[in-house]
Design a protein around this motif. Structure first.
Motif, mmCIF file in Angstrom:
data_model
loop_
_atom_site.group_PDB
_atom_site.id
_atom_site.type_symbol
_atom_site.label_atom_id
_atom_site.label_comp_id
_atom_site.label_asym_id
_atom_site.label_seq_id
_atom_site.Cartn_x
_atom_site.Cartn_y
_atom_site.Cartn_z
ATOM 1 N N THR A 225 -14.043 9.857 2.370
ATOM 2 C CA THR A 225 -13.281 10.293 1.205
ATOM 3 C C THR A 225 -12.664 9.066 0.529
ATOM 4 N N GLY A 226 -11.999 9.284 -0.587
ATOM 5 C CA GLY A 226 -11.382 8.187 -1.345
ATOM 6 C C GLY A 226 -12.241 7.841 -2.531
ATOM 7 N N SER A 227 -11.686 7.948 -3.719
ATOM 8 C CA SER A 227 -12.488 7.737 -4.930
ATOM 9 C C SER A 227 -12.274 6.348 -5.515
ATOM 10 N N THR A 228 -11.333 5.601 -4.967
ATOM 11 C CA THR A 228 -10.971 4.315 -5.570
ATOM 12 C C THR A 228 -10.992 3.208 -4.522
ATOM 13 N N VAL A 229 -11.531 2.066 -4.937
ATOM 14 C CA VAL A 229 -11.490 0.898 -4.059
ATOM 15 C C VAL A 229 -10.640 -0.178 -4.723
ATOM 16 N N ALA A 230 -9.780 -0.794 -3.923
ATOM 17 C CA ALA A 230 -8.977 -1.920 -4.413
ATOM 18 C C ALA A 230 -9.697 -3.208 -4.036
ATOM 19 N N LEU A 231 -9.818 -4.116 -5.012
ATOM 20 C CA LEU A 231 -10.541 -5.376 -4.809
ATOM 21 C C LEU A 231 -9.640 -6.561 -5.141
ATOM 22 N N PRO A 232 -8.661 -6.826 -4.262
ATOM 23 C CA PRO A 232 -7.698 -7.890 -4.554
ATOM 24 C C PRO A 232 -8.364 -9.260 -4.494
ATOM 25 N N ARG A 233 -7.740 -10.200 -5.191
ATOM 26 C CA ARG A 233 -8.251 -11.579 -5.243
ATOM 27 C C ARG A 233 -7.418 -12.533 -4.391
ATOM 28 N N SER A 234 -6.305 -12.056 -3.884
ATOM 29 C CA SER A 234 -5.408 -12.951 -3.141
ATOM 30 C C SER A 234 -4.625 -12.166 -2.098
ATOM 31 N N THR A 235 -4.054 -12.895 -1.161
ATOM 32 C CA THR A 235 -3.220 -12.282 -0.129
ATOM 33 C C THR A 235 -2.003 -11.597 -0.761
ATOM 34 N N ALA A 236 -1.462 -12.223 -1.805
ATOM 35 C CA ALA A 236 -0.305 -11.619 -2.477
ATOM 36 C C ALA A 236 -0.676 -10.257 -3.049
ATOM 37 N N GLU A 237 -1.872 -10.143 -3.601
ATOM 38 C CA GLU A 237 -2.301 -8.850 -4.140
ATOM 39 C C GLU A 237 -2.522 -7.830 -3.017
ATOM 40 N N VAL A 238 -3.058 -8.289 -1.905
ATOM 41 C CA VAL A 238 -3.194 -7.375 -0.751
ATOM 42 C C VAL A 238 -1.815 -6.856 -0.364
ATOM 43 N N ALA A 239 -0.838 -7.768 -0.330
ATOM 44 C CA ALA A 239 0.526 -7.381 0.050
ATOM 45 C C ALA A 239 1.096 -6.346 -0.915
ATOM 46 N N THR A 240 0.863 -6.559 -2.196
ATOM 47 C CA THR A 240 1.339 -5.603 -3.212
ATOM 48 C C THR A 240 0.739 -4.216 -2.971
ATOM 49 N N ILE A 241 -0.555 -4.207 -2.729
ATOM 50 C CA ILE A 241 -1.266 -2.940 -2.516
ATOM 51 C C ILE A 241 -0.747 -2.218 -1.274
ATOM 52 N N VAL A 242 -0.629 -2.971 -0.167
ATOM 53 C CA VAL A 242 -0.200 -2.350 1.090
ATOM 54 C C VAL A 242 1.239 -1.841 0.965
ATOM 55 N N ALA A 243 2.102 -2.639 0.348
ATOM 56 C CA ALA A 243 3.505 -2.215 0.191
ATOM 57 C C ALA A 243 3.591 -0.923 -0.627
ATOM 58 N N ALA A 244 2.779 -0.848 -1.686
ATOM 59 C CA ALA A 244 2.804 0.359 -2.524
ATOM 60 C C ALA A 244 2.313 1.570 -1.736
ATOM 61 N N CYS A 245 1.247 1.400 -0.982
ATOM 62 C CA CYS A 245 0.726 2.506 -0.169
ATOM 63 C C CYS A 245 1.751 2.930 0.870
ATOM 64 N N ASN A 246 2.424 1.952 1.455
ATOM 65 C CA ASN A 246 3.430 2.268 2.473
ATOM 66 C C ASN A 246 4.583 3.070 1.864
ATOM 67 N N ALA A 247 5.020 2.630 0.693
ATOM 68 C CA ALA A 247 6.134 3.329 0.033
ATOM 69 C C ALA A 247 5.731 4.763 -0.314
ATOM 70 N N ALA A 248 4.476 4.948 -0.722
ATOM 71 C CA ALA A 248 4.024 6.272 -1.172
ATOM 72 C C ALA A 248 3.340 7.064 -0.062
ATOM 73 N N ARG A 249 3.286 6.495 1.150
ATOM 74 C CA ARG A 249 2.629 7.163 2.275
ATOM 75 C C ARG A 249 1.167 7.499 1.965
ATOM 76 N N VAL A 250 0.482 6.530 1.396
ATOM 77 C CA VAL A 250 -0.940 6.702 1.092
ATOM 78 C C VAL A 250 -1.753 5.897 2.107
ATOM 79 N N GLY A 251 -2.754 6.528 2.677
ATOM 80 C CA GLY A 251 -3.580 5.856 3.669
ATOM 81 C C GLY A 251 -4.444 4.758 3.055
ATOM 82 N N ILE A 252 -4.706 3.719 3.847
ATOM 83 C CA ILE A 252 -5.581 2.617 3.425
ATOM 84 C C ILE A 252 -6.740 2.540 4.404
ATOM 85 N N VAL A 253 -7.960 2.536 3.887
ATOM 86 C CA VAL A 253 -9.118 2.307 4.764
ATOM 87 C C VAL A 253 -9.690 0.940 4.436
#
Lengths: 473, 473
Positions: free
Chosen positions: B40-68
């Motif tokens: 499942t999951g209709s969207t893929v995140a394609l970060p270019r840097s560690t900082a962007e990965v951090a932004t993505i993970v922090a947002a998912c954590n705040a919103a309780r959204v799973g990351i695969v």
């Protein structure tokens, strides 16, 4: 908040254990090799089995009594004693020295945690194998403590640290449950690697009770040489050359500075020195070679190539076992000479290999801003591990520099940290370096460590105050 | 309980990131190589840097959204897709392929997690080194996924698993904080080994964003041989002999059963086979030798000694690179032949080396109680790692045995477990083996794993349902 190991608690615990499992703790259990601390705790538990360890830990967990695990008592950072707070129960596995199994077809030896390292080595040798973990305290250090601190030593370059020599462990967790992880598998990807988490956790996450250890073939021939080299930079290039030519066969690559030879001359004049004038820098190299490879030729051709590249200026290649022993004795007596001179401050640091020349160039200036010292910089260059030790000038003593100890340590550790190094390469954190860990560790790592500690030892009974600060001890 | 990656969440997240970081997920991100699941999951995140990965993970954590986390998509146990529950955000580091540093003087290469293994190998080779991690999917598998799963492969015997090749990692933790652990140190005893905990945790404890990898000298000469041996037991004795004589120079030791040759004959007749009659058991040996050691002599004298001990009955020693490649091709095409035959059940197991003959003797009887099968037992014998795969008899297809798949797996895994083995040697747990882990893992280990997961990822956003069961996904 922990409770002391009260008489009532100890009496109740004693009832659940065979006679003579709890004993008054002799002074040895409350002291360390450098005489820096005095530990608390009047009783030592001496279990004979993993089940007894589990009983003891479960009881301490229920009563919120701290446990200080004691291996061979050889640690240099105070991990083996608790100088303050409610009296803990000291736990020594010295009675647990059984061999769980010797598996020659697998090159594996499984022993209990109380086994003394030298005994494990002997068992391996008698079976025709090498157990390569080797360090100065091997006559008293025990496997449990060596794994708890992920010991390093002389052969890390070739065979890895203690963790790399361990296929599996058995351990008692903080709640008294037993982790049956004494596997003998080379590949096992079934979940988080609890073995690697417990190894190096200094007894704060679990008590290692047994380990299955990797054995290796004994090299057909060993060649030892002491080569002089113009600088740390050429020493590193020599190391790279040796690794290129003799990949996987360089067993040791030890750096020695002139100060080491000077200290030997001053304090241990009976130790034979090979050079009339001590060289500024030299390296002790040991090669362990398979049959079929001409050992003398291997070292001679390495020397010749290094000479062409101006990486060596002189050298002694041992032509007999006696001569090899004599060369190793030089290296091994340097710590004793250091002790006799009396260090103001000792540092067990590691650096990325290519940063080492720069560190060695910069550190003296950082120290000179504090005072004038003698520096003995030696160690396991192959592992990027230096013992960078600071001594008084002749005529002064360590007492004269007492107040400078902290500033010296900070100057060295700040420099190491700024170069991507480690402020504890092989000795661990114990209680000596808790503040260093707080200062230098990556905040995300420190946060994760605290979360793991709270998750696996919620009552904080396991080696309280070691590695991580404990409240109210 | 997790929330789905809703349009509103994704829109808000996109605002915090450079354009084109979030994209509709192509089907590839929701499928696996064996076509077993649909994610499942209709969207893929394609970060270019560690900082962007951090932004993505922090947002998912705040919103309780799973990351695969999605590496190269080559995993065989479903760790890279989530077949059920609230739609997760798929996270691929494929844009993060930078080299953080190449350090020839240290034998270290630091790369970002999106680097494809083959590219890392090429970089190492071009610098005059070997990066020994090697496996069938190396053209698409990425470093992040290889470390998350602690990949094994062909050279583990000599160089270790992925974890053993890693000096340091950088990772984003569940709260979005960055663990700056991209060290290049051979010794570092400053607290719990977060590196070893994250490696092999399959993206459930943190997202590895970069790694510093150990490089090795390229052996001066490689010798390959395919030797026939009477039994698994003699194969193991041959291994022990090779390790004794050529310690640290045996790069590969692969077991092949006659069924493998039969499958090649049946499905890939163009693959050249060296023996007129396929031998019951053979081993593919590769030695990587330093200069100064006569390669032909080394293999010939190993063969002669093995022959004296009746450990070999016949053999081909490659006399050219072309012939060596041909021998390796045999081994490498066996998985393809397996695919064409169509396995009923495949098992990636490991055993203590000395238990292997007993396992190979007992397993057929356990299977015969279920039905009649063909068995292809091959793999990395040097690591105790067998791919024990079960196929239909001629005239039957895997469909005919559909209902027997679970009983077969249970029969094999029960036997492996009873012999101290592992039910996942190198592929990991993913989602395929969660129930196996629950069945076979030591309870204290499982308890500790759950406590660690809850401590480091309290909201359960990281790869939910992989390794450990997640509620409500």
């Amino acid at each position: 908040m922990l409770n002391p190991a009260s008489d009532a608690f100890l009496e109740a615990l004693a009832e659940t254990l065979p006679a003579d499992t709890l004993r008054p703790a002799a002074e040895a259990y409350r002291s360390d090799p450098r005489g820096r601390w005095t530990g608390t705790g009047s009783t030592v538990a001496l279990p004979r089995s993993t089940a007894e360890v589990a009983t003891i830990v479960a009881a301490c967990n229920a009563a919120r009594v701290g446990i200080v695990p004691w291996g061979g008592g050889t640690g240099l950072v105070g991990g083996q004693l608790l100088p303050e707070g409610p009296a803990p129960l000291i736990l020594s596995l010295e009675r647990m020295t059984a061999t769980r199994g010797l598996y020659p077809a697998e090159s594996v030896l499984a022993v209990e945690a109380g086994t003394i390292l030298a005994h494990a080595q002997t068992q391996a040798t008698e079976a025709g194998f090498l157990f390569p973990l080797s360090l100065a305290s091997q006559g008293s250090a025990r496997i449990g403590g060596l794994l708890a601190t992920n010991a390093g030593g002389l052969n890390v370059l070739r065979y890895g640290n203690a963790r790399d020599l361990t296929l599996g462990i058995e351990a008692v967790m903080a709640d008294g449950s037993i982790f049956h992880g004494l596997k003998r598998l080379r590949k096992d990807n079934t979940g988080y690697d609890l073995r690697h988490l417990l190894i190096g956790s200094e007894g704060t996450l679990g008590i290692i009770t047994a380990a299955s250890l990797r054995l290796f073939a004994i090299p057909a021939r060993t060649v030892t040489a002491l080569l002089t080299t113009p600088s740390p930079e050429t020493a590193l290039r020599l190391l790279a050359l040796a690794q290129k030519r003799l990949s996987g066969m360089v067993s040791a690559f030890e750096l020695i500075h002139r100060t080491g030879f000077d200290f030997l001359t001053e304090t241990l004049p009976d130790v034979t020195q090979p050079f009339a004038t001590p060289p500024d820098w030299s390296v002790l190299i040991e090669l362990g070679l398979p049959s079929g490879l001409n050992a003398d030729e291997a070292m001679a051709s390495l020397y010749a190539e290094a000479d062409d590249l101006s990486l060596v200026t002189d050298g002694v290649i041992a032509t007999s076992q006696a001569q090899a022993t004599q060369l190793w004795r030089l290296r091994e007596m340097i710590p004793e000479a250091n002790r006799r001179i009396g260090a103001v401050s000792s540092h067990d640091i590691s650096l990325p290999l290519s940063a080492i020349p720069d560190f060695i160039a910069k550190a003296p200036a950082a120290l000179a801003r504090i005072d004038s010292f003698r520096i003995n910089c030696f160690g396991h260059l192959g592992d990027g591990n230096l013992h960078y030790n600071v001594f008084p000038r002749p005529g002064k003593t360590r007492k004269d520099h007492e107040a400078q100890r902290e500033p010296i340590k900070t100057a060295i550790h700040d420099l190491v940290d700024s170069m991507g190094g480690s402020v504890s390469a092989e000795h661990g954190i114990g209680r000596l370096k808790v503040a260093d860990l707080e200062r230098y560790a990556d905040p995300a790592k420190l946060h994760a460590m605290r979360a793991i500690k709270a998750a696996l030892d919620p009552n904080g009974i396991l080696n309280p105050g070691a590695v991580l600060r404990a409240s109210g001890i």
